[in-house]
Design a protein around this motif. Structure first.
Motif, PDB file in Angstrom:
ATOM      1  N   ASN A 153       4.265 -12.578   3.514  1.00  0.00           N
ATOM      2  CA  ASN A 153       2.679 -12.615   3.184  1.00  0.00           C
ATOM      3  C   ASN A 153       2.191 -11.554   3.986  1.00  0.00           C
ATOM      4  O   ASN A 153       2.525 -11.420   5.387  1.00  0.00           O
ATOM      5  CB  ASN A 153       2.207 -13.935   3.459  1.00  0.00           C
ATOM      6  N   VAL A 154       1.059 -11.149   3.840  1.00  0.00           N
ATOM      7  CA  VAL A 154       0.114 -10.563   4.766  1.00  0.00           C
ATOM      8  C   VAL A 154      -0.995 -11.145   4.958  1.00  0.00           C
ATOM      9  O   VAL A 154      -1.932 -11.420   3.828  1.00  0.00           O
ATOM     10  CB  VAL A 154      -0.140  -8.877   4.061  1.00  0.00           C
ATOM     11  N   GLY A 155      -1.899 -11.255   6.163  1.00  0.00           N
ATOM     12  CA  GLY A 155      -2.997 -11.985   6.110  1.00  0.00           C
ATOM     13  C   GLY A 155      -3.515 -11.781   7.715  1.00  0.00           C
ATOM     14  O   GLY A 155      -3.114 -10.804   8.373  1.00  0.00           O
ATOM     15  N   VAL A 156      -4.294 -12.741   7.965  1.00  0.00           N
ATOM     16  CA  VAL A 156      -5.059 -12.967   9.274  1.00  0.00           C
ATOM     17  C   VAL A 156      -3.871 -13.291  10.582  1.00  0.00           C
ATOM     18  O   VAL A 156      -3.048 -14.071  10.247  1.00  0.00           O
ATOM     19  CB  VAL A 156      -6.083 -13.748   9.349  1.00  0.00           C
ATOM     20  N   PRO A 157      -4.289 -12.724  11.633  1.00  0.00           N
ATOM     21  CA  PRO A 157      -5.478 -11.813  12.062  1.00  0.00           C
ATOM     22  C   PRO A 157      -5.416 -10.414  11.186  1.00  0.00           C
ATOM     23  O   PRO A 157      -4.381 -10.078  11.206  1.00  0.00           O
ATOM     24  CB  PRO A 157      -5.029 -11.463  13.669  1.00  0.00           C
ATOM     25  N   ALA A 158      -6.429 -10.185  10.993  1.00  0.00           N
ATOM     26  CA  ALA A 158      -6.541  -8.975  10.275  1.00  0.00           C
ATOM     27  C   ALA A 158      -8.144  -8.344  10.448  1.00  0.00           C
ATOM     28  O   ALA A 158      -9.065  -8.956  10.811  1.00  0.00           O
ATOM     29  CB  ALA A 158      -6.717  -9.385   8.618  1.00  0.00           C
ATOM     30  N   LEU A 159      -7.865  -7.023  10.369  1.00  0.00           N
ATOM     31  CA  LEU A 159      -8.841  -6.258  10.913  1.00  0.00           C
ATOM     32  C   LEU A 159      -9.347  -5.282   9.557  1.00  0.00           C
ATOM     33  O   LEU A 159      -8.848  -4.535   9.108  1.00  0.00           O
ATOM     34  CB  LEU A 159      -8.787  -5.177  12.042  1.00  0.00           C
ATOM     35  N   LEU A 201      -6.405  -7.955  -3.095  1.00  0.00           N
ATOM     36  CA  LEU A 201      -6.890  -6.819  -4.243  1.00  0.00           C
ATOM     37  C   LEU A 201      -6.858  -5.406  -3.739  1.00  0.00           C
ATOM     38  O   LEU A 201      -7.381  -4.489  -4.591  1.00  0.00           O
ATOM     39  CB  LEU A 201      -8.304  -7.441  -4.519  1.00  0.00           C
ATOM     40  N   ASN A 202      -6.472  -5.206  -2.308  1.00  0.00           N
ATOM     41  CA  ASN A 202      -6.672  -3.758  -1.947  1.00  0.00           C
ATOM     42  C   ASN A 202      -5.343  -3.134  -1.294  1.00  0.00           C
ATOM     43  O   ASN A 202      -5.410  -2.779  -0.168  1.00  0.00           O
ATOM     44  CB  ASN A 202      -7.802  -3.670  -1.137  1.00  0.00           C
ATOM     45  N   PRO A 203      -4.058  -3.282  -2.071  1.00  0.00           N
ATOM     46  CA  PRO A 203      -2.945  -3.034  -1.362  1.00  0.00           C
ATOM     47  C   PRO A 203      -2.696  -1.759  -0.655  1.00  0.00           C
ATOM     48  O   PRO A 203      -2.245  -1.509   0.260  1.00  0.00           O
ATOM     49  CB  PRO A 203      -1.900  -3.493  -2.216  1.00  0.00           C
ATOM     50  N   GLN A 204      -3.424  -0.665  -1.475  1.00  0.00           N
ATOM     51  CA  GLN A 204      -3.385   0.579  -0.943  1.00  0.00           C
ATOM     52  C   GLN A 204      -4.229   0.870   0.336  1.00  0.00           C
ATOM     53  O   GLN A 204      -4.136   2.169   0.700  1.00  0.00           O
ATOM     54  CB  GLN A 204      -4.033   1.501  -2.282  1.00  0.00           C
ATOM     55  N   GLU A 205      -4.974  -0.136   0.474  1.00  0.00           N
ATOM     56  CA  GLU A 205      -5.932   0.172   1.951  1.00  0.00           C
ATOM     57  C   GLU A 205      -5.251  -0.449   2.971  1.00  0.00           C
ATOM     58  O   GLU A 205      -5.802  -0.543   4.112  1.00  0.00           O
ATOM     59  CB  GLU A 205      -7.284  -0.387   1.639  1.00  0.00           C
ATOM     60  N   VAL A 206      -4.137  -1.205   2.783  1.00  0.00           N
ATOM     61  CA  VAL A 206      -3.586  -2.049   3.666  1.00  0.00           C
ATOM     62  C   VAL A 206      -2.279  -1.596   4.816  1.00  0.00           C
ATOM     63  O   VAL A 206      -1.571  -1.003   4.022  1.00  0.00           O
ATOM     64  CB  VAL A 206      -3.152  -3.456   3.249  1.00  0.00           C
ATOM     65  N   CYS A 207      -2.453  -1.670   5.885  1.00  0.00           N
ATOM     66  CA  CYS A 207      -1.281  -1.342   6.951  1.00  0.00           C
ATOM     67  C   CYS A 207      -1.037  -2.567   7.713  1.00  0.00           C
ATOM     68  O   CYS A 207      -2.033  -3.209   8.185  1.00  0.00           O
ATOM     69  CB  CYS A 207      -1.771  -0.200   7.926  1.00  0.00           C
ATOM     70  N   SER A 208       0.168  -3.101   7.453  1.00  0.00           N
ATOM     71  CA  SER A 208       0.523  -4.222   8.428  1.00  0.00           C
ATOM     72  C   SER A 208       1.199  -4.045   9.428  1.00  0.00           C
ATOM     73  O   SER A 208       1.963  -3.216   9.714  1.00  0.00           O
ATOM     74  CB  SER A 208       1.391  -5.056   7.316  1.00  0.00           C
TER      75      SER A 208
END
Length: 202
Positions: A141-147, A171-178
């Motif tokens: 999963n991808v979540g908080v902490p998140a900026l 809803l915005n996977p194209q904007e996410v860096c993990s």
């Protein structure tokens, strides 16, 4: 020229009533302080410009034990409705008081393994990435902490009471860096989890 992304506010969510814990989770002992206390210490020691703590349930009890020092409290009177409302409340205060904010880092009060190093890594990744969401990856999963960058402030401030930051990330996977969270991922919801993590730390 200074990086235009570099004014970051940090929002600690601590409004819940710890229903599964059976006691005030935010005030459980951790090292020389409490779960909320260590979250605040790590936030204050980070490179964030401004730190806000959202309280709700047990607000008077918590404020007695953790006086304000280097951060501000925000109270969500409708904390029972869900985490989304606490995020929206905190974000609205930040945007009203810190007009130049370019990013908001959201963290929880019950992830004591999340340290200053990780918070600074999230900010550094934000400064040096074209992405506008920097989040933590754990258990697939991808979540908080998140900026979240400025582009998502309106969505954060309009979150439904039951809808958390995870929805915006999804809803915005194209904007996410993990960033991989690894062993720092564990949050504490029950007495058993709390005791297990204490044992691991000793």
């Amino acid at each position: 020229m200074d990086n235009p992304k570099k004014k970051i506010a940090l929002l600690i969510l601590a409004a819940g009533n710890s229903s599964r814990m059976g006691t005030i989770k935010q005030l459980l002992p951790w090292k020389k302080t409490t779960l909320l206390g260590i979250a605040i210490e790590n936030a204050v020691a980070s490179n964030s410009e401004n730190i806000y703590v959202v309280l709700g349930a047990y607000e008077p009890e918590i404020r007695i034990h953790i006086p304000e020092n280097g951060f501000r409290y925000v109270v969500n009177p409708d904390w029972e409705s869900g985490m989304g409302g606490s995020i929206a409340t905190g974000v609205e205060h930040i945007l009203n008081e810190q007009k130049g904010t370019t990013g908001i880092l959201i963290m929880l009060a019950d992830q004591p393994m999340v340290d200053t190093l990780l918070l600074n890594q999230l900010m550094e990744k934000f400064f040096n990435s074209s992405k506008n969401i920097i989040a933590c990856e754990y258990d697939k999963n991808v979540g908080v902490p998140a900026l979240f960058g400025r582009e998502f402030f309106e969505q954060l401030s309009n979150l439904g009471t039951k809808t958390g930051a995870q929805t915006i990330i999804s809803l915005n996977p194209q904007e996410v860096c993990s960033i991989k969270l690894h062993q720092k991922a564990m949050d504490i919801d029950t007495q058993e989890e709390y005791l297990q993590l204490l044992k691991r730390m000793n």
